[in-house]
Design a protein around this motif. Structure first.
Motif, PDB file in Angstrom:
ATOM      1  N   SER A   1      88.105  63.483 -85.701  1.00 53.68           N
ATOM      2  CA  SER A   1      87.529  63.155 -87.325  1.00 53.68           C
ATOM      3  C   SER A   1      87.962  63.712 -87.744  1.00 53.68           C
ATOM      4  CB  SER A   1      85.811  63.612 -86.726  1.00 53.68           C
ATOM      5  OG  SER A   1      85.985  64.761 -86.134  1.00 53.68           O
ATOM      6  N   VAL A   2      87.631  63.187 -89.403  1.00 54.66           N
ATOM      7  CA  VAL A   2      87.617  64.189 -90.931  1.00 54.66           C
ATOM      8  C   VAL A   2      86.544  64.239 -91.568  1.00 54.66           C
ATOM      9  CG1 VAL A   2      90.274  62.991 -90.051  1.00 54.66           C
ATOM     10  CG2 VAL A   2      88.237  62.304 -91.640  1.00 54.66           C
ATOM     11  N   VAL A   3      86.557  65.094 -92.058  1.00 50.23           N
ATOM     12  CA  VAL A   3      85.430  65.051 -93.352  1.00 50.23           C
ATOM     13  C   VAL A   3      86.043  65.006 -94.638  1.00 50.23           C
ATOM     14  CG1 VAL A   3      84.474  66.885 -94.753  1.00 50.23           C
ATOM     15  CG2 VAL A   3      84.704  67.609 -92.172  1.00 50.23           C
ATOM     16  N   ALA A   4      84.889  64.742 -95.371  1.00 50.62           N
ATOM     17  CA  ALA A   4      86.089  63.517 -96.528  1.00 50.62           C
ATOM     18  C   ALA A   4      84.944  63.868 -97.472  1.00 50.62           C
ATOM     19  CB  ALA A   4      85.936  61.942 -96.705  1.00 50.62           C
ATOM     20  N   TRP A   5      85.317  63.734 -98.676  1.00 52.86           N
ATOM     21  CA  TRP A   5      84.401  64.098-100.024  1.00 52.86           C
ATOM     22  C   TRP A   5      83.388  63.152-100.450  1.00 52.86           C
ATOM     23  CZ3 TRP A   5      82.583  69.544-100.818  1.00 52.86           C
ATOM     24  CH2 TRP A   5      82.778  70.675-100.445  1.00 52.86           C
ATOM     25  N   GLU A   6      82.859  63.387-101.090  1.00 53.30           N
ATOM     26  CA  GLU A   6      82.424  62.027-102.259  1.00 53.30           C
ATOM     27  C   GLU A   6      80.943  62.757-102.858  1.00 53.30           C
ATOM     28  OE1 GLU A   6      80.798  58.031-101.005  1.00 53.30           O
ATOM     29  OE2 GLU A   6      78.876  59.207-101.692  1.00 53.30           O
ATOM     30  N   ASN A   7      81.401  62.795-103.945  1.00 53.52           N
ATOM     31  CA  ASN A   7      80.419  62.912-105.395  1.00 53.52           C
ATOM     32  C   ASN A   7      79.835  64.918-105.215  1.00 53.52           C
ATOM     33  OD1 ASN A   7      80.986  61.251-107.135  1.00 53.52           O
ATOM     34  ND2 ASN A   7      79.047  59.997-105.954  1.00 53.52           N
ATOM     35  N   GLY A   8      80.971  65.528-104.436  1.00 55.01           N
ATOM     36  CA  GLY A   8      80.507  66.765-104.199  1.00 55.01           C
ATOM     37  C   GLY A   8      79.959  67.202-102.634  1.00 55.01           C
ATOM     38  N   CYS A   9      79.783  65.991-101.659  1.00 55.42           N
ATOM     39  CA  CYS A   9      78.886  66.076-100.344  1.00 55.42           C
ATOM     40  C   CYS A   9      80.096  65.831 -99.626  1.00 55.42           C
ATOM     41  CB  CYS A   9      77.948  64.765-100.314  1.00 55.42           C
ATOM     42  SG  CYS A   9      75.872  65.277-101.228  1.00 55.42           S
TER      43      CYS A   9
ATOM     44  N   ARG B   1      79.499  54.203-102.765  1.00 58.05           N
ATOM     45  CA  ARG B   1      79.073  55.698-103.669  1.00 58.05           C
ATOM     46  C   ARG B   1      78.358  55.603-105.245  1.00 58.05           C
ATOM     47  NH1 ARG B   1      84.430  55.591-104.517  1.00 58.05           N
ATOM     48  NH2 ARG B   1      84.573  55.117-106.344  1.00 58.05           N
ATOM     49  N   ASP B   2      78.959  54.671-106.150  1.00 57.82           N
ATOM     50  CA  ASP B   2      77.900  54.660-107.534  1.00 57.82           C
ATOM     51  C   ASP B   2      76.597  55.118-106.958  1.00 57.82           C
ATOM     52  OD1 ASP B   2      80.984  54.974-108.178  1.00 57.82           O
ATOM     53  OD2 ASP B   2      79.763  53.182-109.632  1.00 57.82           O
ATOM     54  N   THR B   3      76.237  54.272-106.079  1.00 58.54           N
ATOM     55  CA  THR B   3      74.578  53.477-105.933  1.00 58.54           C
ATOM     56  C   THR B   3      74.325  54.957-105.229  1.00 58.54           C
ATOM     57  OG1 THR B   3      74.472  51.563-105.993  1.00 58.54           O
ATOM     58  CG2 THR B   3      72.653  53.064-104.882  1.00 58.54           C
ATOM     59  N   ARG B   4      74.783  55.966-104.724  1.00 56.88           N
ATOM     60  CA  ARG B   4      74.151  57.051-104.167  1.00 56.88           C
ATOM     61  C   ARG B   4      74.190  57.828-105.153  1.00 56.88           C
ATOM     62  NH1 ARG B   4      77.398  55.439 -99.126  1.00 56.88           N
ATOM     63  NH2 ARG B   4      78.969  56.066 -99.930  1.00 56.88           N
TER      64      ARG B   4
ATOM     65  N   CYS C   1      72.759  57.935 -92.942  1.00 57.37           N
ATOM     66  CA  CYS C   1      72.112  59.071 -93.422  1.00 57.37           C
ATOM     67  C   CYS C   1      72.760  59.835 -95.140  1.00 57.37           C
ATOM     68  CB  CYS C   1      71.499  60.237 -93.108  1.00 57.37           C
ATOM     69  SG  CYS C   1      70.572  59.715 -91.647  1.00 57.37           S
ATOM     70  N   ALA C   2      73.795  58.770 -95.327  1.00 60.46           N
ATOM     71  CA  ALA C   2      74.735  59.275 -96.505  1.00 60.46           C
ATOM     72  C   ALA C   2      73.358  59.364 -98.120  1.00 60.46           C
ATOM     73  CB  ALA C   2      75.413  58.247 -96.632  1.00 60.46           C
TER      74      ALA C   2
ATOM     75  N   VAL D   1      61.808  54.039-102.293  1.00 54.99           N
ATOM     76  CA  VAL D   1      62.804  53.818-100.929  1.00 54.99           C
ATOM     77  C   VAL D   1      64.540  52.508-101.459  1.00 54.99           C
ATOM     78  CG1 VAL D   1      61.992  52.172-100.100  1.00 54.99           C
ATOM     79  CG2 VAL D   1      60.232  53.493-100.824  1.00 54.99           C
ATOM     80  N   VAL D   2      64.825  53.580-100.174  1.00 51.43           N
ATOM     81  CA  VAL D   2      66.291  52.235-100.152  1.00 51.43           C
ATOM     82  C   VAL D   2      66.355  51.668 -99.664  1.00 51.43           C
ATOM     83  CG1 VAL D   2      68.831  53.464 -99.951  1.00 51.43           C
ATOM     84  CG2 VAL D   2      67.455  54.628-101.443  1.00 51.43           C
ATOM     85  N   VAL D   3      66.787  50.569 -99.524  1.00 46.45           N
ATOM     86  CA  VAL D   3      66.718  49.310 -98.200  1.00 46.45           C
ATOM     87  C   VAL D   3      68.010  48.701 -98.798  1.00 46.45           C
ATOM     88  CG1 VAL D   3      65.983  47.088 -98.139  1.00 46.45           C
ATOM     89  CG2 VAL D   3      63.950  49.341 -98.701  1.00 46.45           C
ATOM     90  N   ASP D   4      68.775  48.993 -97.842  1.00 38.99           N
ATOM     91  CA  ASP D   4      70.367  48.508 -97.279  1.00 38.99           C
ATOM     92  C   ASP D   4      70.526  47.908 -95.819  1.00 38.99           C
ATOM     93  OD1 ASP D   4      73.039  48.500 -97.748  1.00 38.99           O
ATOM     94  OD2 ASP D   4      73.384  50.771 -97.758  1.00 38.99           O
ATOM     95  N   PRO D   5      69.859  47.119 -95.737  1.00 36.38           N
ATOM     96  CA  PRO D   5      70.065  46.683 -94.263  1.00 36.38           C
ATOM     97  C   PRO D   5      71.606  46.125 -94.329  1.00 36.38           C
ATOM     98  CG  PRO D   5      69.266  44.452 -95.874  1.00 36.38           C
ATOM     99  CD  PRO D   5      69.075  46.750 -96.290  1.00 36.38           C
TER     100      PRO D   5
END
Length: 320
Positions: A107-115, A134-137, A157-158, A222-226
């Motif tokens: 595994s590695v730990v990557a960063w996105e927008n500070g998370c 990324r932009d939607t998150r 659970c991003a 409500v985020v719907v990302d199927p």
């Protein structure tokens, strides 16, 4: 090889962005490299092939990758059109557990927008984070403060992590897989967020939406990302055929004045048709939608054009 170097230069703004070490380095034909994508997570590079490459073609591509960027670790994912059907029977062929260049990593730990997010490159075709979101998150994080959030088809659970980082009052994550939800709990802990198992629900999303509606529960976002296609013990879903029905169920649990964030990554579903299906679903739920907002992937690492339109479509509607 020169095309790979040019793609690297086009991502300069992302490489220099504080708090982000995960992005798409090569986006197929839009970068002049058809049927190939390369995703970066810290120093890890994940190369995906979207047609059947011969062994010689694969080796030549990996040689060009070495020459262009000298990445310390490269994993390979083979994604021909039938990959979805072969994933369970030919996993090692499609997604080798070991690196094809450099030392393998668990595994590695990557960063996105500070998370921070835990990436597992040997776990299959999906490694833990879908970069086109990324932009939607980031948008969800900005809108989440003080609000309740329902994260459907949550995967690792991003969206939940970023909503919590943005100050959400509560996030409920639902996915059919307990394994990926546990991965999501790890992501939350990586970011110093408390984990309540009651907010990580393993089960059929459609059944849970009906259950939440019967109980009168409602959420501000409500985020719907199927996935484009999904099958569980009790349901089958195809985005091209069933998105309106999904939008109906989701709209019923949006609080008055809340927002429905409808996402779809099926490339063959036209944006206008997708937006029509979402609107139809909302109307069937007896809800009125205010002005909509369309979101999508970052043009920096997911460049789109008339010839190469973006697969990801995101429609945000405020519901009365």
């Amino acid at each position: 090889m020169e095309l790979l170097r040019q793609a690297h230069e086009r991502r300069a703004a992302l490489r220099e962005q504080p708090g982000t070490t995960a992005y798409r380095l090569v986006h197929g034909a839009a970068d002049g490299v058809p049927d190939v994508t390369v995703d970066v997570f810290e120093s890890l590079h994940v190369v995906s092939l979207y047609r059947d490459f011969t062994p010689a073609e694969e080796e030549a591509l990996l040689g060009d990758v070495d020459a262009a960027w000298a990445p310390p670790c490269v994993y390979l994912k083979r994604r021909p059109r039938e990959a979805r059907h072969l994933a369970n029977v030919a996993r090692e062929q499609l997604a080798p557990e070991q690196a094809v260049r450099g030392a393998s990593v668990e595994s590695v730990v990557a960063w996105e927008n500070g998370c921070r997010f835990l990436i597992r490159p040997g776990q299959g075709l999906s490694v833990g984070l879908y970069l086109d979101m990324r932009d939607t998150r980031a948008w969800v994080a900005r809108e989440a403060r003080g609000r309740t959030v329902l994260n459907l088809f949550s995967y690792t659970c991003a969206f939940g992590v970023t909503a919590t980082a943005g100050g959400a009052k509560r996030v409920l994550n639902i996915d059919a897989s307990r394994r990926v939800l546990e991965w999501g709990e790890e992501n939350a802990r990586l970011n110093g967020q408390p984990v309540d198992r009651y907010d990580y629900v393993a089960g059929d999303v459609f059944e849970w939406l009906e259950r939440l509606a019967r109980k009168g529960e409602a959420f501000d976002l409500v985020v719907v990302d199927p996935p484009s296609f999904a099958t569980t013990r009790t349901s089958r879903f195809s985005a091209a055929k069933d998105y309106a029905s999904l939008a109906t169920l989701a709209a019923r649990v949006v609080a008055p004045g809340g927002r429905l964030v409808a996402c779809c990554n099926l490339a063959t579903l036209a944006p206008r048709r997708f937006e029509t299906m979402v609107a139809e679903g909302v109307a069937r739920a007896g809800r009125r939608a205010g002005g909509g907002v369309s979101l999508g992937p970052s043009p920096v690492d997911f460049p789109a054009s008339v010839e190469h339109p973006a697969a990801l479509k995101v429609r945000v509607l405020e519901l009365a």
